[in-house]
Design an enzyme around this catalytic site. Sequence first.
Site, PDB file in Angstrom:
ATOM      1  N   SER A 108       0.802  -1.331  -0.013  1.00 44.54           N
ATOM      2  CA  SER A 108      -0.004   0.008   0.019  1.00 44.54           C
ATOM      3  C   SER A 108       0.875   1.387  -0.007  1.00 44.54           C
ATOM      4  CB  SER A 108      -0.884   0.000   1.102  1.00 44.54           C
ATOM      5  OG  SER A 108      -1.527   1.230   1.303  1.00 44.54           O
ATOM      6  N   TYR A 131      -2.312   5.472  -4.364  1.00 48.39           N
ATOM      7  CA  TYR A 131      -3.285   6.550  -4.175  1.00 48.39           C
ATOM      8  C   TYR A 131      -2.957   7.797  -4.732  1.00 48.39           C
ATOM      9  CZ  TYR A 131      -5.612   3.735  -0.505  1.00 48.39           C
ATOM     10  OH  TYR A 131      -6.082   2.805   0.317  1.00 48.39           O
ATOM     11  N   HIS A 277     -13.740  -1.325  -1.331  1.00 50.31           N
ATOM     12  CA  HIS A 277     -12.876  -0.810  -0.247  1.00 50.31           C
ATOM     13  C   HIS A 277     -12.911  -1.650   1.056  1.00 50.31           C
ATOM     14  CE1 HIS A 277      -9.119   2.100  -0.393  1.00 50.31           C
ATOM     15  NE2 HIS A 277      -9.520   1.873   1.003  1.00 50.31           N
TER      16      HIS A 277
END
Length: 394
Positions: A108, A131, A277
């Site tokens: 991540s 992201y 998510h």
Amino acid sequence: MPPVITNVDDLHRIYRRRVPKMFYDYCESGSWTEQTFRENETDFDLIRLRQRVAVDMEGRSVASTMVGREVAMPVALAPVGLTGMQHADGEILAAKAAERAGVPFTLSTMSICSIEDVANHTKKPFWFQLYVMRDEDFVDRLIERAREAGCDALVLTLDLQILGQRHKDLKNGLSAPPKLTPASIANMMTKVTWGLNMAKTKRRFFGNIVGHAKGVENASSLSSWTAEQFDPRLDWDKVRRIKEKWGGKLILKGILDAEDARMALQIGADAIVVSNHGGRQLDGALSSIRMLPEIVDEVGSQVEVHMDGGIRSGQDVLKALALGARGTYIGRAFIYGLGAMGEQGVTQTLDVIQKELDTTMALCGEKDVHDLGPHNLLVPRDFRGEWEPHGRNT
């Protein structure tokens, strides 16, 4: 005597005892009423399996490929933020367990261990989840760092332009490192093994951000930076720019609608992940497994369709594959193992899921994971529901 682990629930029970409450709650929660969070898991229970007998079960294989990569089973470790707070150096340990098991690990953006940390402790390529932030230079550098680390796929998350409200995280004051309040200190003092492991590592901040993002050098500046940085302006034009910048395999995560799946196809994604998510964004959305068949029907023959959300067993993996997924992702399931037993616990999670997948496949009368299909399932007639959009976007 060590506990006998027979399923993921066994690891979950140990995990709950060993990890501080704020990080357990971070894993085991969704947004708002948590309806979608719950249904991600419970909707799998509505699907039943067709037992077949007198079938030659010898020579079975659950091996497959995901975006061209050979995998021991069509299961990847999903990107999970703050993994290194569930267990010291958690991303490194999970990546090593995934590498040994022959499945992909996805790091991540909001990891505690950095891209470089994980690359330095593994031998095979891993995937990096991105992201999109307002700071485009930082995003470009992240992409370049992933390329330099040898990551062989970029997983671009599309459903976190703004944060869904997660009540437990707000009440716990979730942060990395954790905020020290009388309540959090009292709780952490009961988690002795967790505390001893955390005391041995220097990795307690977001490793991909601190020292890399402009103006972020410590915990106080990190907090204000992250609060402002998720980019609400993310659109398909930005997705195209990122695809061009990356130049490699691109997986688009957060697809929960057939129209968005068609857009991902037009962009030229190598795979899409049917995902909400983990129920942590739009509460009230349908579960991933309910939406999977519609999206597979729409684009499944033209782009590789993966899914995540609610998978806790090898039987869940089989159900997703039989409904058309080419790959699946586990997030909470591997976190349970990590928090319970570190690297060994992640290995236990993957071993359990692989054995359950193999055994269930055999009892359904199949020898090869590629032969799974709707004929292996008994699905309620109304499983896909009576829900229809009131009007389509043009």
